[in-house]
Design an enzyme around this catalytic site. Structure first.
Site, PDB file in Angstrom:
ATOM      1  N   GLY A   1       0.778  -1.240   0.000  1.00 21.18           N
ATOM      2  CA  GLY A   1       0.000   0.000   0.000  1.00 21.18           C
ATOM      3  C   GLY A   1       0.805   1.282   0.000  1.00 21.18           C
TER       4      GLY A   1
ATOM      5  CG  HIS B   1       0.893  -2.264 -15.245  1.00 19.10           C
ATOM      6  ND1 HIS B   1       0.638  -3.466 -14.608  1.00 19.10           N
ATOM      7  CD2 HIS B   1       1.850  -2.517 -16.171  1.00 19.10           C
ATOM      8  CE1 HIS B   1       1.412  -4.395 -15.134  1.00 19.10           C
ATOM      9  NE2 HIS B   1       2.165  -3.849 -16.074  1.00 19.10           N
TER      10      HIS B   1
HETATM   11  C1  GAR Z   1       2.774  -1.080  -7.621  1.00 18.27           C
HETATM   12  O1  GAR Z   1       4.032  -1.060  -8.224  1.00 18.27           O
HETATM   13  C2  GAR Z   1       1.680  -1.153  -8.676  1.00 18.27           C
HETATM   14  O2  GAR Z   1       1.996  -0.408  -9.827  1.00 18.27           O
HETATM   15  C3  GAR Z   1       1.656  -2.624  -8.971  1.00 18.27           C
HETATM   16  O3  GAR Z   1       1.763  -3.225  -7.716  1.00 18.27           O
HETATM   17  C4  GAR Z   1       2.545  -2.390  -6.857  1.00 18.27           C
HETATM   18  C5  GAR Z   1       1.791  -2.161  -5.577  1.00 18.27           C
HETATM   19  O4  GAR Z   1       2.603  -1.496  -4.637  1.00 18.27           O
HETATM   20  N1  GAR Z   1       0.466  -2.997  -9.676  1.00 18.27           N
HETATM   21  C6  GAR Z   1       0.446  -3.958 -10.620  1.00 18.27           C
HETATM   22  O5  GAR Z   1       1.413  -4.623 -10.901  1.00 18.27           O
HETATM   23  C7  GAR Z   1      -0.895  -4.139 -11.312  1.00 18.27           C
HETATM   24  N2  GAR Z   1      -0.785  -5.042 -12.411  1.00 18.27           N
HETATM   25  P1  GAR Z   1       1.977  -0.799  -3.364  1.00 18.27           P
HETATM   26  O6  GAR Z   1       1.076  -1.842  -2.673  1.00 18.27           O
HETATM   27  O7  GAR Z   1       3.171  -0.466  -2.520  1.00 18.27           O
HETATM   28  O8  GAR Z   1       1.206   0.393  -3.803  1.00 18.27           O
END
Ligand code: GAR
Length: 205
Positions: free
Chosen positions: A11, A108
């Protein structure tokens, strides 16, 4: 604008959105955090800011219909008018996509349409970018449709890949850009500046 942020993990993007809303850079309220995982640290972040934090997984329901109703109910209960996916690893049910047409975004960590789709999330994306030998990657924020990592693109930013990069170092630099871009894009929506026509998105100044 009352935003629900959908999460599955740590998050950090959620945190950047909360911080932007609290500092006034984002003129919206994070009114709900919904996680597909019960132990996601993102839920803890939400609670620390007194934001309703809900774990909702289809695994806990007898049928898809019950799950869907539970999702509609929680969104209605908190009067949600916009959904921001931030590391949410599940597909949003098409019924929700339909109700919130052009009101759901996803972030993404690559330049879509490259390195997206089912199974392409988090560190796997950066690993694939490095293995392919790309010299540039980046961040994409798009409107969510019925497919994974698919739908009209709202914003993209490039991040160079260096020969020394590991998935971890690349993830760190990409994340730093994500944290700047997502609150900014959400502010465009909050100010009603986003115009979607077919697959093309324009942002009015
Ligand atoms: C982020 O890098 C987001 O862009 C990616 O997951 C991570 C979540 O990090 N999303 C994807 O890969 C969607 N296909 P966070 O929980 O620290 O925000």
């Amino acid at each position: 604008m009352r935003i629900a942020v959908f999460v599955s993990g740590g998050g950090t993007n959620l945190q950047s959105i909360i911080d932007a809303a609290e500092s006034g850079k984002l003129s919206a309220e994070v009114s709900l955090v919904l996680s597909s995982k019960s132990d996601a640290y993102a839920l803890e972040r939400a609670r620390r800011h007194n934001i309703p934090a809900v774990y909702l997984s289809s695994k806990e329901f007898q049928s898809r219909d019950y799950f869907l109703h539970a999702m509609f109910d929680v969104l209605d209960e908190h009067k949600i008018d916009f959904i921001a996916l931030a590391g949410y690893m599940k597909k949003v049910p098409p019924e929700i996509v339909k109700k919130y047409k052009n009101r759901i975004t996803n972030i993404h960590p690559a330049l879509l349409p490259a390195f997206g789709g089912k199974g392409m999330y988090g560190m796997r994306v950066h690993q694939a970018v490095i293995e392919y030998g790309c010299k540039v990657t980046g961040v994409t924020i798009h409107i969510v449709d019925e497919e994974y990592d698919h739908g009209p693109i709202v914003a993209q930013k490039c991040v160079p890949v260096s020969d020394q990069d590991t998935p971890e170092t690349l993830a760190e630099r990409v994340l730093a850009i994500e944290h700047l871009l997502y609150p900014q894009v959400l502010e465009w929506f909050a100010q009603d500046k986003v115009i979607v026509s077919g697959n093309i998105v324009k942002v009015s100044q």
